[in-house]
Design a protein around this motif. Structure first.
Motif, PDB file in Angstrom:
ATOM      1  N   LEU A 228       0.846  -1.194   0.000  1.00  0.00           N
ATOM      2  CA  LEU A 228       0.000   0.000   0.000  1.00  0.00           C
ATOM      3  C   LEU A 228       0.878   1.239   0.000  1.00  0.00           C
ATOM      4  O   LEU A 228       1.759   1.382   0.850  1.00  0.00           O
ATOM      5  N   ASN A 229       0.619   2.134  -0.932  1.00  0.00           N
ATOM      6  CA  ASN A 229       1.297   3.424  -0.963  1.00  0.00           C
ATOM      7  C   ASN A 229       0.458   4.378  -0.114  1.00  0.00           C
ATOM      8  O   ASN A 229      -0.614   4.807  -0.524  1.00  0.00           O
ATOM      9  N   VAL A 230       0.950   4.690   1.084  1.00  0.00           N
ATOM     10  CA  VAL A 230       0.196   5.522   2.025  1.00  0.00           C
ATOM     11  C   VAL A 230       0.818   6.915   2.182  1.00  0.00           C
ATOM     12  O   VAL A 230       0.484   7.646   3.106  1.00  0.00           O
ATOM     13  N   GLN A 231       1.686   7.291   1.257  1.00  0.00           N
ATOM     14  CA  GLN A 231       2.399   8.578   1.338  1.00  0.00           C
ATOM     15  C   GLN A 231       1.459   9.761   1.496  1.00  0.00           C
ATOM     16  O   GLN A 231       1.752  10.683   2.251  1.00  0.00           O
ATOM     17  N   SER A 232       0.352   9.749   0.790  1.00  0.00           N
ATOM     18  CA  SER A 232      -0.559  10.895   0.828  1.00  0.00           C
ATOM     19  C   SER A 232      -1.552  10.804   1.985  1.00  0.00           C
ATOM     20  O   SER A 232      -2.342  11.723   2.192  1.00  0.00           O
ATOM     21  N   LEU A 233      -1.513   9.704   2.755  1.00  0.00           N
ATOM     22  CA  LEU A 233      -2.501   9.480   3.806  1.00  0.00           C
ATOM     23  C   LEU A 233      -1.949   9.626   5.221  1.00  0.00           C
ATOM     24  O   LEU A 233      -2.713   9.830   6.164  1.00  0.00           O
ATOM     25  N   THR A 234      -0.641   9.496   5.387  1.00  0.00           N
ATOM     26  CA  THR A 234      -0.044   9.550   6.716  1.00  0.00           C
ATOM     27  C   THR A 234       1.412   9.985   6.621  1.00  0.00           C
ATOM     28  O   THR A 234       2.043   9.818   5.576  1.00  0.00           O
ATOM     29  N   THR A 235       1.919  10.498   7.712  1.00  0.00           N
ATOM     30  CA  THR A 235       3.334  10.867   7.763  1.00  0.00           C
ATOM     31  C   THR A 235       4.168   9.792   8.445  1.00  0.00           C
ATOM     32  O   THR A 235       5.383   9.893   8.486  1.00  0.00           O
ATOM     33  N   MET A 236       3.520   8.746   8.970  1.00  0.00           N
ATOM     34  CA  MET A 236       4.263   7.727   9.712  1.00  0.00           C
ATOM     35  C   MET A 236       5.086   6.810   8.820  1.00  0.00           C
ATOM     36  O   MET A 236       6.071   6.232   9.266  1.00  0.00           O
ATOM     37  N   SER A 237       4.694   6.664   7.570  1.00  0.00           N
ATOM     38  CA  SER A 237       5.371   5.751   6.661  1.00  0.00           C
ATOM     39  C   SER A 237       4.932   6.067   5.237  1.00  0.00           C
ATOM     40  O   SER A 237       3.911   6.712   5.031  1.00  0.00           O
ATOM     41  N   ASP A 238       5.702   5.599   4.269  1.00  0.00           N
ATOM     42  CA  ASP A 238       5.332   5.786   2.870  1.00  0.00           C
ATOM     43  C   ASP A 238       4.631   4.555   2.289  1.00  0.00           C
ATOM     44  O   ASP A 238       3.747   4.674   1.446  1.00  0.00           O
ATOM     45  N   PHE A 239       5.060   3.372   2.736  1.00  0.00           N
ATOM     46  CA  PHE A 239       4.503   2.132   2.211  1.00  0.00           C
ATOM     47  C   PHE A 239       4.254   1.141   3.335  1.00  0.00           C
ATOM     48  O   PHE A 239       5.043   1.053   4.272  1.00  0.00           O
ATOM     49  N   PHE A 240       3.158   0.394   3.220  1.00  0.00           N
ATOM     50  CA  PHE A 240       2.882  -0.750   4.068  1.00  0.00           C
ATOM     51  C   PHE A 240       2.945  -1.982   3.178  1.00  0.00           C
ATOM     52  O   PHE A 240       2.360  -1.993   2.088  1.00  0.00           O
ATOM     53  N   VAL A 241       3.620  -3.000   3.643  1.00  0.00           N
ATOM     54  CA  VAL A 241       3.598  -4.307   3.001  1.00  0.00           C
ATOM     55  C   VAL A 241       2.796  -5.203   3.930  1.00  0.00           C
ATOM     56  O   VAL A 241       3.086  -5.281   5.122  1.00  0.00           O
ATOM     57  N   ILE A 242       1.769  -5.849   3.392  1.00  0.00           N
ATOM     58  CA  ILE A 242       0.899  -6.698   4.196  1.00  0.00           C
ATOM     59  C   ILE A 242       0.868  -8.082   3.556  1.00  0.00           C
ATOM     60  O   ILE A 242       0.688  -8.199   2.339  1.00  0.00           O
ATOM     61  N   CYS A 243       1.058  -9.108   4.391  1.00  0.00           N
ATOM     62  CA  CYS A 243       1.031 -10.468   3.866  1.00  0.00           C
ATOM     63  C   CYS A 243       0.530 -11.427   4.930  1.00  0.00           C
ATOM     64  O   CYS A 243       0.435 -11.077   6.110  1.00  0.00           O
ATOM     65  N   SER A 244       0.220 -12.635   4.499  1.00  0.00           N
ATOM     66  CA  SER A 244      -0.253 -13.687   5.400  1.00  0.00           C
ATOM     67  C   SER A 244       0.731 -14.846   5.399  1.00  0.00           C
ATOM     68  O   SER A 244       1.342 -15.158   4.378  1.00  0.00           O
ATOM     69  N   ALA A 245       0.834 -15.478   6.575  1.00  0.00           N
ATOM     70  CA  ALA A 245       1.637 -16.686   6.746  1.00  0.00           C
ATOM     71  C   ALA A 245       0.804 -17.651   7.583  1.00  0.00           C
ATOM     72  O   ALA A 245       0.149 -17.233   8.542  1.00  0.00           O
ATOM     73  N   ASN A 246       0.826 -18.917   7.240  1.00  0.00           N
ATOM     74  CA  ASN A 246      -0.143 -19.867   7.778  1.00  0.00           C
ATOM     75  C   ASN A 246       0.142 -20.430   9.164  1.00  0.00           C
ATOM     76  O   ASN A 246      -0.717 -21.108   9.722  1.00  0.00           O
ATOM     77  N   SER A 247       1.310 -20.184   9.719  1.00  0.00           N
ATOM     78  CA  SER A 247       1.648 -20.755  11.020  1.00  0.00           C
ATOM     79  C   SER A 247       2.672 -19.870  11.720  1.00  0.00           C
ATOM     80  O   SER A 247       3.290 -19.006  11.092  1.00  0.00           O
ATOM     81  N   ARG A 248       2.850 -20.105  13.001  1.00  0.00           N
ATOM     82  CA  ARG A 248       3.849 -19.353  13.755  1.00  0.00           C
ATOM     83  C   ARG A 248       5.242 -19.498  13.131  1.00  0.00           C
ATOM     84  O   ARG A 248       5.926 -18.487  12.926  1.00  0.00           O
TER      85      ARG A 248
END
Length: 120
Positions: free
Chosen positions: A28-48
């Protein structure tokens, strides 16, 4: 750091997650939405163990880019791990927690990237 370099780093983090078989990976490009970060990378993993492996792989890849991890949250339980690299924040979820928190919805106005694509 310039915007295109930060984007490249975010996509490298996503690729590192993919290399450890993480699923549903988005950037996610969040540059225009927040000053805390420019990009969020979000993913799923199936186990600990997979959450831990994905988190480790992302940290290793960022280290190759000379990017230091500023903080890690959630590794003790490994259900939702947040890796803070400053301009890039990586979220590694187990599927149930990702569905419950659904942070993509919170950042619904962000431009969404998937691996190998430009902004949608």
């Amino acid at each position: 750091m310039q915007a295109h370099e930060v984007e490249r780093i975010a996509k490298a983090a996503a690729t590192a997650a993919e290399d450890k078989k993480a699923t549903d990976i988005i950037v996610l490009n969040v540059q225009s939405l927040t000053t805390m970060s420019d990009f969020f990378v979000i993913c799923s993993a199936n186990s600990r163990p997979q959450v831990e492996a994905v988190s480790r792989a992302v940290r290793d890849k960022m280290s190759e880019f000379g990017v230091t991890c500023r903080g890690v949250e959630g590794l003790d339980e490994a259900r939702w791990v947040l890796l803070d690299f400053g301009d890039v924040v990586v979220h590694v979820f187990q599927p149930e927690d990702r569905e419950f928190y659904h942070i993509e919805r919170l950042w619904g106005d962000a431009d969404i990237y998937t691996l190998g694509e430009s902004a949608n």
